[in-house]
Design an enzyme around this catalytic site. Structure first.
Site, PDB file in Angstrom:
ATOM      1  N   GLY A 148       0.800  -1.213   0.000  1.00 40.03           N
ATOM      2  CA  GLY A 148       0.000   0.000   0.000  1.00 40.03           C
ATOM      3  C   GLY A 148       0.828   1.256   0.000  1.00 40.03           C
ATOM      4  N   HIS A 205      12.963  12.713   3.428  1.00 39.17           N
ATOM      5  CA  HIS A 205      13.800  13.581   2.582  1.00 39.17           C
ATOM      6  C   HIS A 205      13.422  13.495   1.096  1.00 39.17           C
ATOM      7  CE1 HIS A 205      17.252  10.519   1.540  1.00 39.17           C
ATOM      8  NE2 HIS A 205      16.054   9.984   1.394  1.00 39.17           N
TER       9      HIS A 205
END
Length: 592
Positions: free
Chosen positions: A473, A492
């Site tokens: 998912g 990041h």
């Protein structure tokens, strides 16, 4: 130089120095001592040094007139007078060079009487003893050395040394003013020593520092010695011409050549065909790797400049650094070389587009975003997952994080009592390390379908598969009910808005008692050199994300209903940030 006789006063001075050294060794440890040696050292750099370097001994040079006097000095300081000794070739040769003497004149012995730290740590005083008979021609040497204390030093032993960590520690020392000052490899002890001169403003009476690493680290030593020689070269601002800035710029401009040389080295299978101890002829390597001998020699000479191979009379051998590009090496960095020399190399050709528009160059070059492009190509997808695992050494301390240890030790009678949820956990490298270290923990890994299958295979091979569940998912599917949630090198990749959205998904899934661990590189607030600064540019160019400071992450966490509890350093300039759900103010509780 005035001759000074080794009278009782001077012998008492030697005893005082020896007694002070023994007291110093007893009273200090790495955490307290390192900031005294390197003023200004604190934060992550201090934790990295103190975490890898164990204070081992203090060293000094004494000048007894005979062996019996040395024994008496040791006894007077409460040290074992029967400590065995052996010749010290290194100090003997240094004294000979410093004073222009024949080494055969200098009878220097080394002995290490044991001293125990305040908590029972096993340490030593390293005593170098130059025998100086009364009225001998060696008295000027003793007088000079007593005044200048060239051989007085403090030593730290590096625990579990490996090439990248060793070079990183040297870089931290240099960043805080320690200057490379020689070293050597002792094949009899199978140990490598790196010497440093400490800054002039050090807050103790020792001017030199020694790093000792068990094993053969001659490649790191060669780089250390080469750096040492740089201090004997003219500084750029003192040269009579302006060639140095141009040479420096040329080195910078040709950095892309290094990337491609290392990538070609890996693609051609050369690291796997070479050995770290035995040199091979270029012709033999060319036959093994089906390459052109003359062209291969050109590449190997360039790689020798980079430190990936070492040129010897018999040919070339692989270095510790180059061995990291072997396909079969645990923690191999070969996938990184193929990525940085492949798709990421191409994307950096559009860096100006990223800087001009704020949009990833990768999308412009390949016509789609980084994640979709890799997902459509199974070979690239596998290589990307492998490249992420290639940096797994940054994870090595994570299983001992107090949050994970506490979860593993939670009371209960079931075989597994707590659950670690790895969100976007890739191929399961990190989750496997955690579950292997803590047999009572269960794991849940959330990832894309193709990555889930790779993680299932890896965790089954590691013997952890039976304790792990898998969920395919997106971030909206973060499973609830875990005790520890992990986001490793995820945030990041995204801009601030998407980061807050991801963190909110985690916060909604987390029970009130749960902890969140975020693994990222943190931008230094003082502008000091850091891998995070380089990766900040990489993220801009390739995914449109960014690296951030700890304060920046704290703001993102707060916007998601979480609070930053603290952060601690990991290898390779990474950090782990610890967050929990923010406490709800009493006014909000009453209002609800």
């Amino acid at each position: 130089m005035t001759t000074t006789l080794p009278d009782k006063t001077l012998l008492l001075d030697d005893i005082a120095d020896l007694r002070a050294a023994a007291r110093f060794v007893r009273e200090h440890d790495s955490v307290a001592l390192l900031p005294l040696l390197l003023p200004g050292l604190d934060g992550p750099d201090l934790r990295a040094l103190a975490g890898h370097c164990r204070f081992a001994h203090a060293g000094l040079l004494l000048f007894p007139p005979d062996p019996d006097s040395l024994r008496a000095q040791l006894a007077a300081c409460g040290l074992d007078a029967d400590t065995p000794s052996h010749p010290s070739v290194v100090v003997r040769d240094r004294l000979a060079r410093r004073h222009g003497r024949d080494p055969a004149e200098l009878d220097v012995r080394i002995l290490r009487p044991l001293v125990y730290g305040s908590a029972g740590q096993r340490r030593a005083v390293e005593v170098f003893a130059l025998t100086v008979p009364p009225r001998s021609g060696l008295e000027p040497i003793a007088a000079h050395e007593r005044t200048h204390r060239h051989e007085a030093h403090l030593a730290f032993e590096i625990e579990h040394p490996e090439p990248l960590a060793l070079r990183g520690l040297c870089a931290i020392l240099a960043r805080h003013g320690a200057r490379p000052d020689g070293g050597g490899y002792n094949p009899h002890e199978d140990g490598t020593v790196l010497y440093f001169t400490l800054p002039a403003d050090t807050a103790c009476g020792y001017g030199r520092l020694e790093l000792y690493a068990r094993g053969d680290h001659r490649d790191t030593l060669a780089a250390h010695l080469d750096h040492d020689q740089l201090y004997d070269r003219p500084r750029p601002d003192t040269r009579p011409d302006a060639r140095q800035p141009a040479e420096t710029l040329l080195h910078l401009l040709t950095g892309a050549w290094s990337t491609q040389a290392l990538a070609a080295f890996a693609r051609l299978g050369l690291p796997d065909a070479m050995d770290t101890r035995t040199a091979q002829r270029t012709e033999d390597l060319a036959r093994t790797t089906a390459t052109h001998p003359r062209s291969l020699a050109t590449l190997l000479h360039y790689l020798a400049m980079l430190g990936a191979v070492a040129g010897e009379q018999e040919g070339f051998r692989l270095t510790e650094l180059g061995a990291l590009l072997r396909a079969d090496t645990p923690g191999s960095m070969r996938p990184l070389a193929l990525m940085y020399g492949g798709p990421f190399y191409r994307s950096f050709g559009g860096l100006d587009h990223a800087v001009r528009t704020g949009r990833p160059a990768f999308d412009q070059i390949f016509g789609e975003n980084h994640f979709d492009h890799f997902a459509r190509d199974p070979r690239l997808a596998a290589l990307f997952d492998q490249s992420m695992a290639a940096s797994s050494r940054m994870f090595e301390p994570l299983p001992t994080h107090p949050v994970i240890t506490a979860a593993a030790q939670a009371p209960g009678t079931a075989p597994a009592t707590a659950t670690v949820v790895d969100v976007a956990g890739g191929n399961g490298e990190l989750l496997g390390l955690i579950l292997s270290a803590h047999p009572r923990l269960r794991g849940v890994l959330l990832e894309r379908p193709h990555a889930v299958e790779a993680a299932r295979r890896r965790l089954d091979a590691a013997g952890c598969g039976a304790r792990c569940a898998y969920r395919s998912g997106d971030f909206a599917d973060v499973p609830p009910g875990g005790d520890v949630y992990v986001l490793s090198r995820v945030l990041h990749d995204w801009d601030d808005d998407r980061c807050v959205e991801i963190l909110r998904h985690c916060a909604r899934a987390m029970p009130a008692h749960a902890d969140l661990l975020v693994v990222e590189r943190l931008l230094p607030v003082d502008g000091s050199p850091s891998l995070a600064t380089a990766w900040d540019l990489h993220m801009l160019c390739n995914v449109g994300g960014r690296e951030r400071s700890a304060d920046h992450y704290a703001r993102l966490l707060a916007d998601a209903g979480l609070e930053l509890v603290g952060h601690s350093p990991l290898p390779l300039d990474a950090h782990v940030l610890h967050a929990r759900r923010a406490a709800v103010p009493e006014t909000d509780i009453r209002r609800s």
